[in-house]
Design an enzyme around this catalytic site. Sequence first.
Site, short mmCIF file in Angstrom:
data_model
loop_
_atom_site.label_atom_id
_atom_site.label_comp_id
_atom_site.label_asym_id
_atom_site.label_seq_id
_atom_site.Cartn_x
_atom_site.Cartn_y
_atom_site.Cartn_z
CD GLU B 83 -1.85 -2.30 1.18
OE1 GLU B 83 -0.69 -2.65 2.11
OE2 GLU B 83 -2.75 -3.19 0.90
CG PHE B 106 -10.97 -4.02 3.31
CD1 PHE B 106 -12.52 -4.16 3.40
CD2 PHE B 106 -10.38 -4.95 2.27
CE1 PHE B 106 -12.82 -5.08 2.59
CE2 PHE B 106 -10.99 -6.04 1.56
CZ PHE B 106 -12.76 -6.30 2.10
CB ILE B 110 -5.34 4.65 5.93
CG1 ILE B 110 -5.36 4.53 6.68
CG2 ILE B 110 -5.91 5.06 4.33
CD1 ILE B 110 -6.27 6.17 7.73
CG HIS B 152 -10.92 -6.23 6.50
ND1 HIS B 152 -9.61 -6.68 6.81
CD2 HIS B 152 -10.14 -6.59 5.13
CE1 HIS B 152 -8.48 -7.32 6.19
NE2 HIS B 152 -9.30 -7.08 5.37
#
Lengths: 323, 353
Positions: B83, B106, B110, B152
């Site tokens: 990510e 999802f 982050i 999630h």
Amino acid sequence: MPYSTEFLLSAYRTMKTIREFEERCVKEFEGGNIPGFTHVSNGQEAIAVAACIDLSDKDIIGSTHRGHGHCIAKGCDVGGMMKEIMGRATGLCKGKGGSMHIADIDKGMLGANAIVGGGPPLVNGAALAAKTLGTKNVALSFNGDGSANQGTVFEAMNLAVVLKLPHVFVYENNGYAEGTAANYGVGSNSLTDRNAGFGMPAECVDGLDFFATYEALKTATERARNGGGPTAIEAMCVRFDGHFIGDPQLYRGKDEIKNARKNQDCLKIFRERVIAEGWLKAAEMNAIDKEVMAEIETSVVDALAAPHPDPATDLMSDVYCSY
Amino acid sequence: MTNHSNNPAIGGKTSMKTIREAINDALREEMRRDPTVIILGEEVSGGAGCDGEDDAYGGVFGVTKGLMPEFGRERVIDTPISEAAIIGAAAGAANNGLRPVAELMFFDFIGVSFDQIFNQAAKFRYMFGGKSKTPMVIRGTVGGGWRAGAQHSSMLHSIVTHIAGLKVVMPANAYDAKGLMVQAIRDDDPVIFLEHKVMYDIACEVPDEQYSIPFGEASFPRQGNDVTIVAISNMVTHAITVADILAEEGIGCDVIDPRTVSPLDHEAILESVEVTGRLVIIDEGNPRCGLATDIAGIVAEHGFYSLKAPILTVTAPHTPVPFAPELEDAYLPSAEKLMVAVREVLAAGRSGA
């Protein structure tokens, strides 16, 4: 002669400019003229110049918290840099970036980065844009032996290989991640072996030797430009100063810095080589020295006289394009 | 169905579209219009390097389905599960001539990419003295209801709303989803586009043509003079349910859907409270330092003399999202919980001015 006189003089001038800029930053910081944290790169000049000397403004570099040298090598205005580092309104970033966030997009300088390992994922993006738009531009990230251990850098290296991005990863191994030795923090002991494990060509060079570093980077950059994907170059070097200006460097060995300045100075090594080879004359370089000293002096005088930002107008601007 | 009374009239044909289809339409049309728009993320197409079908996923919720066959793997890029590298590549590309739409499958993810969002993309323009622009979109799914558990299901919009330099978009219907996505892609700042995962199949009439909805302009799915309800994302559904029940009792709810929480339409909220004097905010986020307390603070500071009763908030509790259905149902704000709060605020405090 394998290099043109113009090339050699340019390389020397830029290296000398970085050296004097950094030494002057130390002096101005100690004199109270530079706010915040400042990290200087004196001792590591050969790598910055070798990496950037063939790049155009359209080629992108991403730098580190120790980024002044990369900025200068990429063509950023020295006067604008000194103003920025002193927090002035007419600095390269209007005084909003400072030493650790200095950038000049117009020069293909995507920013110093105060987050260790923050840059390589972004430089992938510049490389992805070049690949997608078919520009033949390349992107180059500077890393240290410290950022080499960040997960973001691992992710960036893998993605660069997967997408075959025109990204040259440069690792300036000065032996110290802040105050921790590379031979302690790099678990595999060899950065280059580990870099190769990502599936890209990886090479280790003597970063004190401008010419060795330049040749390795030239090959890597050409490979990237011609669609050959990423390369990792580790360049061994020496940090003449502390992690930050004011770092007492208690972790360094006795006489280590004194010996490095005497025996491991990339500028001296460059001068001795070009004189021995008969490529340049000492007088030519001495003349450059004088010009550089004058330029740095002017940059400081101008910066000290430059206006400060105005909170009424400058604090709230430049957050968004529109909001 | 949502009332779009304050949206500009758009002529031409409309079709019944789900939020999933509306976002897909917006992406496809923008990619056709602008060759610099690219998509990258995990399985945004799916099947890269595999022996089976191409475009096997089209995103784990199918939002980007069909885009890779039309635009190719050069523009719809399947990435490794990295990510930070995804967001970094999008941010760096945005500074160099592309308009990337990056997907965080999802939005809980982050966590492993946050530096690239808040220290890099969000701060570029400011740190660089206004010299750069970062036209990128980060799409992410948010919210509970899928029994997906703590990692999630989070509603992390408040965290990104806190960050100067980011814009945060939270559509609550297909019409808004399309128009806001078009605006997000054309916008020159980094935009966080949060899609509630229980809402993808909710449909409404959506114009076939491309249109954009400006950021910072709330919509009013229901209008009334007795109590203001501010709701975002899936909570708008609950607010409409409550408003419709109370309408039968002769109580008028002014339901405000800010649509974007950064920028936030302060004026719409303050003007409504000026009329109703009563405010309930429903937000699926955790209660501390959240959107609900933020809006309550804004109204307390700028609309205090309009208030006839204390402001009430309906939020998730201060816990992670639980897994077991009984626990998750108890965790999530609901129309029932909102109804209790609205009746309380209607009964409380000073009577009409």
